[in-house]
Write a protein that holds these residues in place. Structure first.
Motif, PDB file in Angstrom:
ATOM      1  N   CYS A  17       0.864  -1.180   0.000  1.00 44.55           N
ATOM      2  CA  CYS A  17       0.000   0.000   0.000  1.00 44.55           C
ATOM      3  C   CYS A  17       0.898   1.227   0.000  1.00 44.55           C
ATOM      4  O   CYS A  17       1.669   1.433   0.946  1.00 44.55           O
ATOM      5  N   SER A  20      -2.752   6.006   1.357  1.00 40.90           N
ATOM      6  CA  SER A  20      -4.012   5.755   2.050  1.00 40.90           C
ATOM      7  C   SER A  20      -4.550   7.081   2.565  1.00 40.90           C
ATOM      8  O   SER A  20      -3.832   7.828   3.232  1.00 40.90           O
ATOM      9  N   GLY A  30      -7.356   4.060  -1.225  1.00 42.26           N
ATOM     10  CA  GLY A  30      -6.107   3.332  -1.093  1.00 42.26           C
ATOM     11  C   GLY A  30      -5.497   3.039  -2.444  1.00 42.26           C
ATOM     12  O   GLY A  30      -6.227   2.751  -3.407  1.00 42.26           O
ATOM     13  N   THR A 210     -12.437  -0.898   4.663  1.00 44.67           N
ATOM     14  CA  THR A 210     -11.223  -0.195   4.245  1.00 44.67           C
ATOM     15  C   THR A 210     -10.762  -0.749   2.899  1.00 44.67           C
ATOM     16  O   THR A 210     -11.074  -1.890   2.539  1.00 44.67           O
TER      17      THR A 210
END
Length: 376
Positions: A17, A20, A30, A210
């Motif tokens: 990732c 974010s 994200g 998320t």
């Protein structure tokens, strides 16, 4: 625009990732990378992941709203600033989170004046509200507002406008999906003599899940879809053979059971025929006795009818048949034959009495002896 330098492994395939974000309304963003990939693999994975994220991730939302004493969804409620339509629109924006699938019930029951927000919703303990400050309605007077809610968890491609058949219930369109948008792009680079790729995957969610959770859930969904292809064909054939053998055994058991039932039916039919023969013989004897008794009572009934001269017609019209204590069956039979008084009865011949439907020998004897006892 500044470009960030991203360090990736050139040997082991990994994901990461790299960005974010979350806005003030709770929506999340994200950005992920997967590298290194061979030429063409990024498009294959990106297309599959995008469809899995949009189509397989479930959204939990309010699908039906029920009000009390509301005629239609364009009505207004006294003491409430918003119309019913506006309240339903606000409720469909409520973002919910749960790990379970299915249909659930919720409710709102508040008293004004004051604002009604998402924190006033009463939900099962396994459902969580993402934003408790979400506005629903404003009460301007000291009134009570009670609303029933139906909540469903639906798969992405299954999400549709529901239709409620409950009285005073109004369906909501699905205003907020868990996955709001998915995008991917591919960056190609040369590693020595080989051409390799990096997959960039961007995910926007409404905050009920998320981006990282959505990515992992979509990956599990894809794996579950492809698992059947990993099984050996021999194992499939063996399983099919076992299923076929079980089906054959079940069919044999069913045939044997059918044979047993057919044999039982034949025995029962033979017993019924024998019983019918016995009943027919008994009916013949009963009919014979009936005709004997019929001729025996012929003289007696005529004698009883002659005794009616001892009473005046007016007196006999005042004596009703329910005073003789006849059985219910005999009483109903006489009533259907329009025999209501003693005068009606003694003016009937025995042939007329015999024409009354469902009058058996027992009823005739009861009638004869009852009349004989009355006159004597």
């Amino acid at each position: 625009m500044t470009r960030k330098k991203i360090r990736i492994s050139i040997r082991t395939r990994r994901w990461k990732c790299i960005n974010s974000e979350e806005d003030n309304k709770g929506s999340q963003y994200g950005r992920f990378i997967l590298a290194p990939l061979k030429e063409g693999q990024a498009d294959t994975i990106g297309t599959a992941m995008r469809r899995a994220l949009i189509g397989e991730i479930e959204t939990t939302c309010i699908t039906s709203v029920k009000f009390q004493n509301v005629i239609h969804e364009y009505s207004t409620i006294t003491g409430v600033r918003e119309s019913v339509y506006d309240i339903v629109s606000n409720l469909q924006k409520i973002r919910l989170r749960t790990n379970l699938s299915g249909t659930y019930e919720g409710s709102i029951c508040v008293r004004g004046p004051g604002d009604v927000t998402a924190q006033d919703i009463i939900l099962p303990p396994y459902i969580e509200i993402v934003d408790n400050t979400q506005h629903i309605a404003s009460l301007t007077e000291p009134i009570s507002l009670c609303i029933g809610l139906q909540i469903e968890s639906q798969r992405g491609f299954d999400i549709k406008i529901p239709y409620s058949t409950r009285e005073r219930s109004y369906s909501t369109t699905v205003g907020v999906r868990s996955i709001q948008n998915v995008n991917y792009n591919v960056h190609s680079y040369r590693n020595g003599n080989k051409r390799q790729e990096i997959l960039f995957l961007e995910i926007w969610t409404n905050g009920s899940v998320t981006p990282k959770e959505a990515l992992q859930e979509a990956s599990r969904k894809l794996i579950d879809l492809f698992i059947p292809f990993l099984r050996k064909e021999e194992a499939n054939l063996e399983e099919e053979a076992n299923l076929e053998e079980e089906a054959n055994l079940e069919e044999e058991a069913n045939l044997e059971e059918e044979d047993n039932l057919e044999e039982e039916d034949n025995l029962e039919e033979e017993a019924n025929l024998e019983e019918e023969d016995n009943l027919e013989e008994e009916d013949k004897l009963t009919l014979k006795n009936f005709y004997i008794n019929y001729f025996f009572y012929q003289w007696g009934w005529d004698k009883l009818r002659k005794n009616k001269i001892n009473l005046s017609s007016q007196s006999m019209k005042l004596i009703f048949i329910d005073q003789f204590g006849f059985s219910t069956k005999l009483y109903n039979g006489l009533k259907k034959a329009n025999i209501h008084t003693l005068f009606d009865l003694v003016n009937k011949s025995q042939e007329d009495i015999m024409k009354i439907e469902h009058l058996s020998q027992d009823e005739f004897e009861q009638l004869f002896f009852g009349m004989e006892l009355y006159f004597n």
